[in-house]
Design an enzyme around this catalytic site. Structure first.
Site, PDB file in Angstrom:
ATOM      1  N   GLU A  43      32.335 -11.821  -8.423  1.00  9.26           N
ATOM      2  CA  GLU A  43      31.777 -10.694  -7.649  1.00  9.26           C
ATOM      3  C   GLU A  43      31.865 -11.026  -6.177  1.00  9.26           C
ATOM      4  OE1 GLU A  43      27.855  -9.590  -9.031  1.00  9.26           O
ATOM      5  OE2 GLU A  43      28.483  -9.567 -11.117  1.00  9.26           O
ATOM      6  N   HIS A 100      27.451  -4.114  -9.694  1.00 11.59           N
ATOM      7  CA  HIS A 100      26.169  -4.831  -9.798  1.00 11.59           C
ATOM      8  C   HIS A 100      25.022  -4.012  -9.164  1.00 11.59           C
ATOM      9  CE1 HIS A 100      24.370  -9.093 -10.368  1.00 11.59           C
ATOM     10  NE2 HIS A 100      23.414  -8.184 -10.457  1.00 11.59           N
TER      11      HIS A 100
HETATM   12  N1  LIG Z   1      22.610  -5.771 -13.145  1.00 12.15           N
HETATM   13  C1  LIG Z   1      21.462  -5.798 -12.507  1.00 12.15           C
HETATM   14  O1  LIG Z   1      21.271  -5.152 -11.487  1.00 12.15           O
HETATM   15  C2  LIG Z   1      20.336  -6.652 -13.082  1.00 12.15           C
HETATM   16  C3  LIG Z   1      19.016  -6.380 -12.687  1.00 12.15           C
HETATM   17  C4  LIG Z   1      17.985  -7.121 -13.280  1.00 12.15           C
HETATM   18  C5  LIG Z   1      18.273  -8.120 -14.208  1.00 12.15           C
HETATM   19  N2  LIG Z   1      19.569  -8.373 -14.532  1.00 12.15           N
HETATM   20  C6  LIG Z   1      19.890  -9.406 -15.544  1.00 12.15           C
HETATM   21  O2  LIG Z   1      19.244  -9.051 -16.751  1.00 12.15           O
HETATM   22  C7  LIG Z   1      18.724 -10.233 -17.371  1.00 12.15           C
HETATM   23  C8  LIG Z   1      17.524  -9.836 -18.213  1.00 12.15           C
HETATM   24  O3  LIG Z   1      16.469  -9.395 -17.365  1.00 12.15           O
HETATM   25  P1  LIG Z   1      14.971  -9.243 -17.903  1.00 12.15           P
HETATM   26  O4  LIG Z   1      14.144  -8.810 -16.736  1.00 12.15           O
HETATM   27  O5  LIG Z   1      14.925  -8.442 -19.152  1.00 12.15           O
HETATM   28  O6  LIG Z   1      14.653 -10.770 -18.228  1.00 12.15           O
HETATM   29  P2  LIG Z   1      13.506 -11.348 -19.169  1.00 12.15           P
HETATM   30  O7  LIG Z   1      13.347 -12.772 -18.786  1.00 12.15           O
HETATM   31  O8  LIG Z   1      12.309 -10.456 -19.154  1.00 12.15           O
HETATM   32  O9  LIG Z   1      14.160 -11.271 -20.652  1.00 12.15           O
HETATM   33  C9  LIG Z   1      15.240 -12.048 -21.052  1.00 12.15           C
HETATM   34  C10 LIG Z   1      15.108 -12.250 -22.560  1.00 12.15           C
HETATM   35  O10 LIG Z   1      16.275 -12.910 -23.024  1.00 12.15           O
HETATM   36  C11 LIG Z   1      15.849 -13.807 -24.066  1.00 12.15           C
HETATM   37  N3  LIG Z   1      16.911 -14.791 -24.300  1.00 12.15           N
HETATM   38  C12 LIG Z   1      17.182 -15.923 -23.620  1.00 12.15           C
HETATM   39  N4  LIG Z   1      18.266 -16.533 -24.157  1.00 12.15           N
HETATM   40  C13 LIG Z   1      18.696 -15.740 -25.169  1.00 12.15           C
HETATM   41  C14 LIG Z   1      19.779 -15.809 -26.101  1.00 12.15           C
HETATM   42  N5  LIG Z   1      20.642 -16.848 -26.099  1.00 12.15           N
HETATM   43  N6  LIG Z   1      19.926 -14.800 -27.018  1.00 12.15           N
HETATM   44  C15 LIG Z   1      19.052 -13.764 -27.048  1.00 12.15           C
HETATM   45  N7  LIG Z   1      17.983 -13.669 -26.197  1.00 12.15           N
HETATM   46  C16 LIG Z   1      17.828 -14.632 -25.271  1.00 12.15           C
HETATM   47  C17 LIG Z   1      14.546 -14.374 -23.559  1.00 12.15           C
HETATM   48  O11 LIG Z   1      13.749 -14.897 -24.595  1.00 12.15           O
HETATM   49  C18 LIG Z   1      13.901 -13.128 -22.932  1.00 12.15           C
HETATM   50  O12 LIG Z   1      13.091 -12.447 -23.868  1.00 12.15           O
HETATM   51  C19 LIG Z   1      18.383 -11.150 -16.187  1.00 12.15           C
HETATM   52  O13 LIG Z   1      18.468 -12.505 -16.561  1.00 12.15           O
HETATM   53  C20 LIG Z   1      19.405 -10.798 -15.148  1.00 12.15           C
HETATM   54  O14 LIG Z   1      20.482 -11.705 -15.217  1.00 12.15           O
HETATM   55  C21 LIG Z   1      20.603  -7.656 -13.998  1.00 12.15           C
END
Ligand SMILES: NC(=O)c1ccc[n+]([C@@H]2O[C@H](COP(=O)([O-])OP(=O)(O)OC[C@H]3O[C@@H](n4cnc5c(N)ncnc54)[C@H](O)[C@@H]3O)[C@@H](O)[C@H]2O)c1
Length: 308
Positions: free
Chosen positions: A264, A283
């Site tokens: 990116e 993104h």
């Molecule tokens: N594109 C965007 O603009 C944007 C914005 C916000 C978040 N994100 C991404 O989204 C991801 C998730 O965000 P969130 O707020 O829901 O996070 P969060 O921490 O609330 O939830 C993540 C979940 O993933 C689970 N997890 C971890 N490893 C795993 C695996 N191997 N298999 C299955 N589950 C697994 C964890 O137990 C947790 O419940 C973030 O880590 C971030 O990278 C992207």
């Protein structure tokens, strides 16, 4: 009074509270000027970043008097968290503050990809009237959404999808199937393999870790239901981009959306050209007017508390 350095875009509405109590350098272009960033880091008591500033190596070493890193977002893959902790630096993400924006992106994109009718405006405007080709779109109600990662975004996406009449299944490597969050959202916890084979729409909501890198490689994509749709708003590196484009071109997958990429910004003229029913966004799944304000106010508040 402490010095707060903000190296990337922050919603202006969050700045007055910081400025009222501290000396604030707000320069959204600082991230692109490494020598100046390193120089400013040396005097920072707090550093606020989005996802482009790499808080590791030379920058981490320069943060000699810094107490706190505020992250205007959720993923921490641009921050060496153990390195920060070893240096006594607190890392604060904006947990949950942009989750609704991502969840809305997920359900809107799922509907768009299943229907498959919205990316042909040029042909309609050109008078080609491609009605036969666009008459086999699918309804969203009755389809199964498979969520991988059932944290903040996964849970909000489940609620919205159920409101549209979808069934929702989820796999979370950390939450046990007995965790009350699944029942509370009317979601069935399943194995990764069952989810892969049965979901009509798969949406990824896991952090980028060694255990999630390459999670959707050629083999797992091949194991998806024919015609299924894949949405990745989590992080680049979790989906194999070439395996995905191959599966779209061969017709095995019915559509895909990527908001995050291996590299990116995405370089021009790459491997995504002329791929059917593919939505690419830069993104921005979690970036809306409302989320920007919530994320920035949350981080301003938390940084102020940490500096007290
Ligand atoms: N594109 C965007 O603009 C944007 C914005 C916000 C978040 N994100 C991404 O989204 C991801 C998730 O965000 P969130 O707020 O829901 O996070 P969060 O921490 O609330 O939830 C993540 C979940 O993933 C689970 N997890 C971890 N490893 C795993 C695996 N191997 N298999 C299955 N589950 C697994 C964890 O137990 C947790 O419940 C973030 O880590 C971030 O990278 C992207």
């Amino acid at each position: 009074m402490s010095r707060i350095v903000i190296a990337e875009f922050m919603d202006e509405r969050a700045l007055p509270a910081l400025r009222a109590a501290h000396d604030v350098l707000y320069d959204p272009r600082l991230v692109d000027d490494t020598p100046r960033l390193l120089a400013e880091a040396a005097s920072a008591d707090a550093l606020i970043v989005r996802n482009r500033t790499q808080v590791r190596g030379a920058l981490l070493a320069a943060l000699t008097r810094c107490k706190v890193i505020g992250r205007l977002g959720v993923g921490l893959d641009n921050i060496d968290v153990p390195g920060c902790e070893a240096q006594g630096l607190k890392v604060i993400p904006a947990t949950g503050a942009n989750a609704l924006s991502v969840a809305e992106y997920v359900v809107a994109t799922a509907m768009l990809l299943l229907r498959g009718s919205y990316q042909h405006s040029g042909a309609v405007a050109d008078g080609k009237w491609p009605r036969p080709a666009l008459s086999n779109g699918r309804e969203t109600a009755g389809k199964t959404l498979g969520l991988i990662g059932f944290g903040s975004i996964g849970q909000l996406s489940a609620g919205l999808a159920r409101g549209l009449g979808m069934s929702v299944i989820a796999h979370d490597a950390v939450l046990p199937a007995s965790h009350p969050a699944f029942a509370a959202h009317g979601v069935r916890a399943v194995s990764l393999d069952e989810l892969t084979a049965t979901a009509d729409v798969i949406s990824l909501h896991v952090p980028l870790l060694d255990s999630t890198r390459g999670l959707f490689g050629a083999q797992r994509i091949a194991a998806m239901k024919p015609g299924a749709v894949l949405i990745n708003t989590a992080r680049g590196g979790i989906v194999d981009e070439r395996a995905l484009t191959d599966a779209l071109r061969s017709g095995h997958l019915g559509g895909a959306a990527l908001d995050v990429f291996d590299a990116e910004p995405l370089p021009a003229a790459g491997h995504f050209q002329n791929c059917p029913n593919l939505v690419l966004t830069p993104h921005i799944a979690g970036v809306t007017t409302e989320a920007n304000e919530r994320v920035s106010l949350m981080i301003a508040d938390e940084v102020l508390q940490a500096l007290r």
